[in-house]
Structures are given as structure tokens and as C-alpha cells.
Design a protein around this motif. Sequence first.
Motif, PDB file in Angstrom:
ATOM      1  N   THR A   6       9.600   0.727   5.565  1.00  0.00           N
ATOM      2  CA  THR A   6       8.550   1.103   6.502  1.00  0.00           C
ATOM      3  C   THR A   6       8.978   2.233   7.429  1.00  0.00           C
ATOM      4  OG1 THR A   6       8.104  -1.277   6.523  1.00  0.00           O
ATOM      5  CG2 THR A   6       6.817   0.094   8.007  1.00  0.00           C
ATOM      6  N   SER A   7       8.072   3.191   7.650  1.00  0.00           N
ATOM      7  CA  SER A   7       8.340   4.280   8.589  1.00  0.00           C
ATOM      8  C   SER A   7       8.236   3.783  10.024  1.00  0.00           C
ATOM      9  CB  SER A   7       7.351   5.426   8.364  1.00  0.00           C
ATOM     10  OG  SER A   7       7.570   6.047   7.121  1.00  0.00           O
ATOM     11  N   ASN A   8       8.761   4.569  10.936  1.00  0.00           N
ATOM     12  CA  ASN A   8       8.726   4.223  12.357  1.00  0.00           C
ATOM     13  C   ASN A   8       7.444   4.781  12.975  1.00  0.00           C
ATOM     14  OD1 ASN A   8       9.253   3.557  14.983  1.00  0.00           O
ATOM     15  ND2 ASN A   8      11.032   4.888  15.217  1.00  0.00           N
ATOM     16  N   THR A   9       6.431   3.923  13.152  1.00  0.00           N
ATOM     17  CA  THR A   9       5.155   4.316  13.747  1.00  0.00           C
ATOM     18  C   THR A   9       4.777   3.282  14.808  1.00  0.00           C
ATOM     19  OG1 THR A   9       3.698   3.034  12.284  1.00  0.00           O
ATOM     20  CG2 THR A   9       4.450   5.195  11.471  1.00  0.00           C
ATOM     21  N   VAL A  25       6.775   5.457   1.462  1.00  0.00           N
ATOM     22  CA  VAL A  25       6.858   5.722   0.024  1.00  0.00           C
ATOM     23  C   VAL A  25       7.710   6.952  -0.274  1.00  0.00           C
ATOM     24  CG1 VAL A  25       5.530   6.277  -2.045  1.00  0.00           C
ATOM     25  CG2 VAL A  25       4.641   4.618  -0.416  1.00  0.00           C
ATOM     26  N   SER A  26       7.511   8.034   0.470  1.00  0.00           N
ATOM     27  CA  SER A  26       8.276   9.255   0.196  1.00  0.00           C
ATOM     28  C   SER A  26       9.764   9.035   0.472  1.00  0.00           C
ATOM     29  CB  SER A  26       7.738  10.420   1.030  1.00  0.00           C
ATOM     30  OG  SER A  26       7.759  10.109   2.409  1.00  0.00           O
ATOM     31  N   THR A  27      10.084   8.274   1.524  1.00  0.00           N
ATOM     32  CA  THR A  27      11.486   7.950   1.810  1.00  0.00           C
ATOM     33  C   THR A  27      12.099   7.151   0.665  1.00  0.00           C
ATOM     34  OG1 THR A  27      11.059   7.909   4.197  1.00  0.00           O
ATOM     35  CG2 THR A  27      13.042   6.790   3.432  1.00  0.00           C
ATOM     36  N   LEU A  28      11.343   6.197   0.140  1.00  0.00           N
ATOM     37  CA  LEU A  28      11.831   5.382  -0.972  1.00  0.00           C
ATOM     38  C   LEU A  28      12.123   6.230  -2.203  1.00  0.00           C
ATOM     39  CD1 LEU A  28      12.377   2.748  -2.503  1.00  0.00           C
ATOM     40  CD2 LEU A  28       9.910   2.550  -2.875  1.00  0.00           C
ATOM     41  N   LEU A  29      11.217   7.145  -2.541  1.00  0.00           N
ATOM     42  CA  LEU A  29      11.407   7.950  -3.749  1.00  0.00           C
ATOM     43  C   LEU A  29      12.606   8.885  -3.613  1.00  0.00           C
ATOM     44  CD1 LEU A  29       7.689   8.745  -4.637  1.00  0.00           C
ATOM     45  CD2 LEU A  29       9.217   7.076  -5.706  1.00  0.00           C
ATOM     46  N   ALA A  79      -2.318   3.778  -4.284  1.00  0.00           N
ATOM     47  CA  ALA A  79      -2.159   5.010  -3.507  1.00  0.00           C
ATOM     48  C   ALA A  79      -3.440   5.262  -2.724  1.00  0.00           C
ATOM     49  CB  ALA A  79      -1.850   6.184  -4.428  1.00  0.00           C
ATOM     50  N   VAL A  80      -3.345   5.246  -1.396  1.00  0.00           N
ATOM     51  CA  VAL A  80      -4.545   5.393  -0.564  1.00  0.00           C
ATOM     52  C   VAL A  80      -4.570   6.723   0.175  1.00  0.00           C
ATOM     53  CG1 VAL A  80      -4.802   2.908  -0.266  1.00  0.00           C
ATOM     54  CG2 VAL A  80      -3.443   4.210   1.382  1.00  0.00           C
ATOM     55  N   GLU A  81      -3.557   7.550  -0.030  1.00  0.00           N
ATOM     56  CA  GLU A  81      -3.507   8.855   0.615  1.00  0.00           C
ATOM     57  C   GLU A  81      -3.202   9.906  -0.449  1.00  0.00           C
ATOM     58  OE1 GLU A  81      -0.567   8.488   3.658  1.00  0.00           O
ATOM     59  OE2 GLU A  81      -1.715   7.015   4.812  1.00  0.00           O
ATOM     60  N   PRO A  82      -3.792  11.113  -0.341  1.00  0.00           N
ATOM     61  CA  PRO A  82      -3.594  12.146  -1.369  1.00  0.00           C
ATOM     62  C   PRO A  82      -2.133  12.460  -1.642  1.00  0.00           C
ATOM     63  CG  PRO A  82      -5.356  12.773   0.130  1.00  0.00           C
ATOM     64  CD  PRO A  82      -4.734  11.540   0.708  1.00  0.00           C
ATOM     65  N   PHE A  83      -1.303  12.473  -0.594  1.00  0.00           N
ATOM     66  CA  PHE A  83       0.101  12.828  -0.805  1.00  0.00           C
ATOM     67  C   PHE A  83       0.776  11.806  -1.721  1.00  0.00           C
ATOM     68  CE2 PHE A  83       1.655   9.453   1.821  1.00  0.00           C
ATOM     69  CZ  PHE A  83       3.022   9.367   1.564  1.00  0.00           C
ATOM     70  N   ALA A  84       0.403  10.518  -1.584  1.00  0.00           N
ATOM     71  CA  ALA A  84       0.998   9.476  -2.423  1.00  0.00           C
ATOM     72  C   ALA A  84       0.558   9.639  -3.870  1.00  0.00           C
ATOM     73  CB  ALA A  84       0.616   8.098  -1.900  1.00  0.00           C
ATOM     74  N   SER A  85      -0.713   9.953  -4.073  1.00  0.00           N
ATOM     75  CA  SER A  85      -1.205  10.181  -5.435  1.00  0.00           C
ATOM     76  C   SER A  85      -0.483  11.351  -6.086  1.00  0.00           C
ATOM     77  CB  SER A  85      -2.716  10.442  -5.405  1.00  0.00           C
ATOM     78  OG  SER A  85      -3.404   9.340  -4.868  1.00  0.00           O
ATOM     79  N   ASN A  86      -0.256  12.408  -5.314  1.00  0.00           N
ATOM     80  CA  ASN A  86       0.447  13.580  -5.849  1.00  0.00           C
ATOM     81  C   ASN A  86       1.886  13.246  -6.208  1.00  0.00           C
ATOM     82  OD1 ASN A  86      -1.859  15.105  -5.451  1.00  0.00           O
ATOM     83  ND2 ASN A  86      -1.219  15.858  -3.439  1.00  0.00           N
ATOM     84  N   LEU A  87       2.539  12.457  -5.347  1.00  0.00           N
ATOM     85  CA  LEU A  87       3.917  12.061  -5.632  1.00  0.00           C
ATOM     86  C   LEU A  87       4.004  11.247  -6.922  1.00  0.00           C
ATOM     87  CD1 LEU A  87       5.455  10.978  -2.191  1.00  0.00           C
ATOM     88  CD2 LEU A  87       6.226  12.844  -3.649  1.00  0.00           C
ATOM     89  N   LEU A  88       3.102  10.281  -7.049  1.00  0.00           N
ATOM     90  CA  LEU A  88       3.146   9.405  -8.217  1.00  0.00           C
ATOM     91  C   LEU A  88       2.838  10.156  -9.505  1.00  0.00           C
ATOM     92  CD1 LEU A  88       1.485   6.126  -6.887  1.00  0.00           C
ATOM     93  CD2 LEU A  88       3.898   6.715  -7.017  1.00  0.00           C
ATOM     94  N   THR A 125       0.834  -1.194   0.000  1.00  0.00           N
ATOM     95  CA  THR A 125       0.000   0.000   0.000  1.00  0.00           C
ATOM     96  C   THR A 125       0.874   1.250   0.000  1.00  0.00           C
ATOM     97  OG1 THR A 125      -1.685  -1.192   1.259  1.00  0.00           O
ATOM     98  CG2 THR A 125      -1.847   1.200   1.219  1.00  0.00           C
ATOM     99  N   LEU A 126       0.529   2.209  -0.838  1.00  0.00           N
ATOM    100  CA  LEU A 126       1.310   3.443  -0.927  1.00  0.00           C
ATOM    101  C   LEU A 126       0.797   4.427   0.116  1.00  0.00           C
ATOM    102  CD1 LEU A 126       1.497   3.796  -4.812  1.00  0.00           C
ATOM    103  CD2 LEU A 126       2.890   2.431  -3.267  1.00  0.00           C
ATOM    104  N   SER A 127       1.451   4.436   1.258  1.00  0.00           N
ATOM    105  CA  SER A 127       1.030   5.271   2.378  1.00  0.00           C
ATOM    106  C   SER A 127       2.263   5.791   3.103  1.00  0.00           C
ATOM    107  CB  SER A 127       0.155   4.468   3.347  1.00  0.00           C
ATOM    108  OG  SER A 127       0.887   3.384   3.897  1.00  0.00           O
ATOM    109  N   ARG A 128       2.042   6.758   3.988  1.00  0.00           N
ATOM    110  CA  ARG A 128       3.165   7.334   4.744  1.00  0.00           C
ATOM    111  C   ARG A 128       3.856   6.275   5.591  1.00  0.00           C
ATOM    112  NH1 ARG A 128       3.166  12.835   4.388  1.00  0.00           N
ATOM    113  NH2 ARG A 128       1.185  13.816   3.812  1.00  0.00           N
ATOM    114  N   ARG A 129       3.053   5.437   6.261  1.00  0.00           N
ATOM    115  CA  ARG A 129       3.684   4.478   7.168  1.00  0.00           C
ATOM    116  C   ARG A 129       4.472   3.403   6.427  1.00  0.00           C
ATOM    117  NH1 ARG A 129      -1.773   2.679   7.711  1.00  0.00           N
ATOM    118  NH2 ARG A 129      -2.059   0.496   7.131  1.00  0.00           N
ATOM    119  N   ASN A 130       4.206   3.227   5.139  1.00  0.00           N
ATOM    120  CA  ASN A 130       4.988   2.276   4.351  1.00  0.00           C
ATOM    121  C   ASN A 130       6.208   2.910   3.702  1.00  0.00           C
ATOM    122  OD1 ASN A 130       3.453   0.083   4.997  1.00  0.00           O
ATOM    123  ND2 ASN A 130       2.213   0.119   3.138  1.00  0.00           N
TER     124      ASN A 130
END
Length: 406
Positions: free
Chosen positions: A297-300, A229-233, A254-263, A222-227
Amino acid sequence: MMDGIGHGMGVLLVLNKSYVQDPRAQREVSALVEAGYRTEVFCFADSAFPSPELPGVIFHVFPVTRCRSTLLRYACEYAAYAIWVSLLAIALRVRRRYHLMQVFLAPEALFLVCILPKLTGVRVVTDWMDLGSELYASKFTGPLTFFVLWLNRRLESIIVRLSDLIIFPNEGFREALLSRKLVVSRYCIVLNAADNRAFDPIAFHCAHAAETTRCRVLFSGTLSRRNGVSTLLRAFSLASVSVPDLTLTILGEAVEPFASNLLSQLVFDPRIQIVGRVAHERVREYIDAADIGVIPTSNTPLTRVNLPTRIFEFGAARKPVICSELPGVQQYFSSSELAFCPPDDAMALAGAICELARDRERRRSLGESLHARCQQLSWESAKHFYLQSLQEVFHANPKMHDHQER
């Protein structure tokens, strides 16, 4: 072998998502059918895929596709689903269609659909796939979240008291509940291990990816902050400067707006292939074609106790994996099996990608070590614990003890 142990006993499974989205549920349903249980499944619909069909299984599909957005939308979807499940479950119980009910969490409120059937003598098994308290703390913010967390802790206590068996996907989940003074006496650990028969290219005589000068990195999830994605890119952008022939495949929704915008900004980058979500049985095709798997994965609160399923899938396919260094993973895997890097650190992740991209022998060695470890934590072993534990629940064994996989 435990084929035939079900003797036609009825099991009703209540999923917390669509069947197509849930490889864990798919494995457990197949195990139940093989063992001779009469199996029925409640699940959400999935607009991207046809309704599930499996010989020996009756599916009841809620005609709504989950839409991950706000906490209010999340609550409304599950409330409607719970009411629908409750009414049908009562009707099926009147007809004596099942003797055991297994509900997949989170949300923990979904457990309430088991209350009335339990009063009629149905055994209740809780499959705790995500801890709601950690999930909501990682995903949502605002004043409503505080109330939801408080309510969720009360529900956790009810679930621990009323469940005949609790299934955890790893030891970290039990320890998280223990930290909240909730002692679970009847439980088993059923890891999210991959079915090696479906992912091992040697066992399946699948051709390995063709040799090329490119090094192919795969992110699946899943393309989300906790996974992460932004760190990977960011890491890929840094790594591709040092390794020009690097490519990245992104497999997921992409399940969050920020991920859709990044992609949307990456569509025209020839080094990046954005695939989107595919059926689980097709994931193996992309893993076969990859050289390196990345789980950044992010630290959550949730990811600190989680053990990503993709580790097992990459391991079954003998692929090396770069993974965030988090407690839930380190309980089961060492640095000889995974290339660890600090979570949320794009520079460290870029360095790990470059190191593996330049060292083919290191990739091979790490992939083989991970494969060997995943063989020890195989689905065949997990399936045995799962079916054995259900048998003990059916027979109400007062001496039922804790089963743990290590």
C-alpha cells in the motif's frame, strides 16, 4: 451464541457497492440471518456476476454497475442510487418492513437516505467502511475536490450527531474523526476479520499448494495507485534478478488507466499471471496456491488509517505477508507477525521478497505467527460485538458503552 436474538425484527442494509464485491457486508448479513433478523439489502448490480441470492434475505439490486472514473461520474452514480434507495426505503417503512437501517459509507452523502426513516422512529446505524475525506484526498485532484472535502466535513458532523451507532473497521477511523474535533460516543469496532472457517486450509482439510522450486507471490486487491501496484511491479522486476524462479499472480481489477497500461505490458511475461477480478469465495484458491502475500500500500491519507482485509485472509490461511509499514496496520500487528517495509519503496520491497523467497522456515514461522494473531482478532469475536451492539440499539440502552476489539 447469539442465534435467535433478532426475534423477527427487520433490518435494512444499504450497501455502497455490489454485494458480491463486499465480503464485510456478506459476513454481517449472514450474522443477521443466523441471529433471526428479517434482512433486506440494497446494493449496486455487478455486470460480472449474477444477482445475489441468500436464503432469508431479500435483495433490492440497483440496475447500474459502478464505474470508477471521474469525481463527476462518481457523484452522479451515487446520487441516482440514493434517490432510488430513498423512495424504496420509504415505501418499505410504510409497510413496517424494518426497524433498523444500516448504511455503509463512503460516500458520506449516502447517509441522507436515512433521514426520513429516522423521523419515523427507525434506528440508524452507520458502518463507516471508508472515510470519504481521506478517500477523496487520495483519489481525486482539482478545484472541485476542495469543495467536496469541505462539504464532506459538514456531513461527517451530521452523521456523528444523528447515528444511533457508528461501526468502525478499526480504531484509526475513530481517531481520524477525533482529530477533526468530532467525538463519537456510541460506537463499536468491528474489524474486517476473515471468517477463519473459509480460509484456514487445516480447518477445511484443504491440500496445501504442491511443493515446487518456484516461489509464488500473490497480490490481491484493487489495482490502483494507492494500493501500490506500480511499486510492486518495480520490486518484482528487481527481485526476480536475484531469485529467477519467482512468480507473481495479480488478482484484481484495474480501475485506473495507468494500471491498465501497466498490465497490458505484462501480458506476455511468463513469470506474471494476471487473473483479474474473481468472486470472493474463489480468492481462497489463489491464497492456498501462494507462498507469499504482498500488500504494498502507498502512503496516502486513506491508507494511513486503513487496515487491509487481505491481511486477515492471508493470516487465516497461514501465509506470510509483506506489508507497507503504516499506522493503521501497526495498531494491530507487530513485526513478528508481518514483514514490514517502507511504503512506496520498490528497493525495500524487493529485498523483503528476496529474503522470504530464500527462507522457507522464515515463511512458515511468519505465517504461523500471523495466523495466531488473526485468531485473536477473529470474525467470531467481531460478530459478537456487532450483534451485541445492534441489540443495544434496538433496546435504546442509554448506558450503551464503547466496544473495542484489540
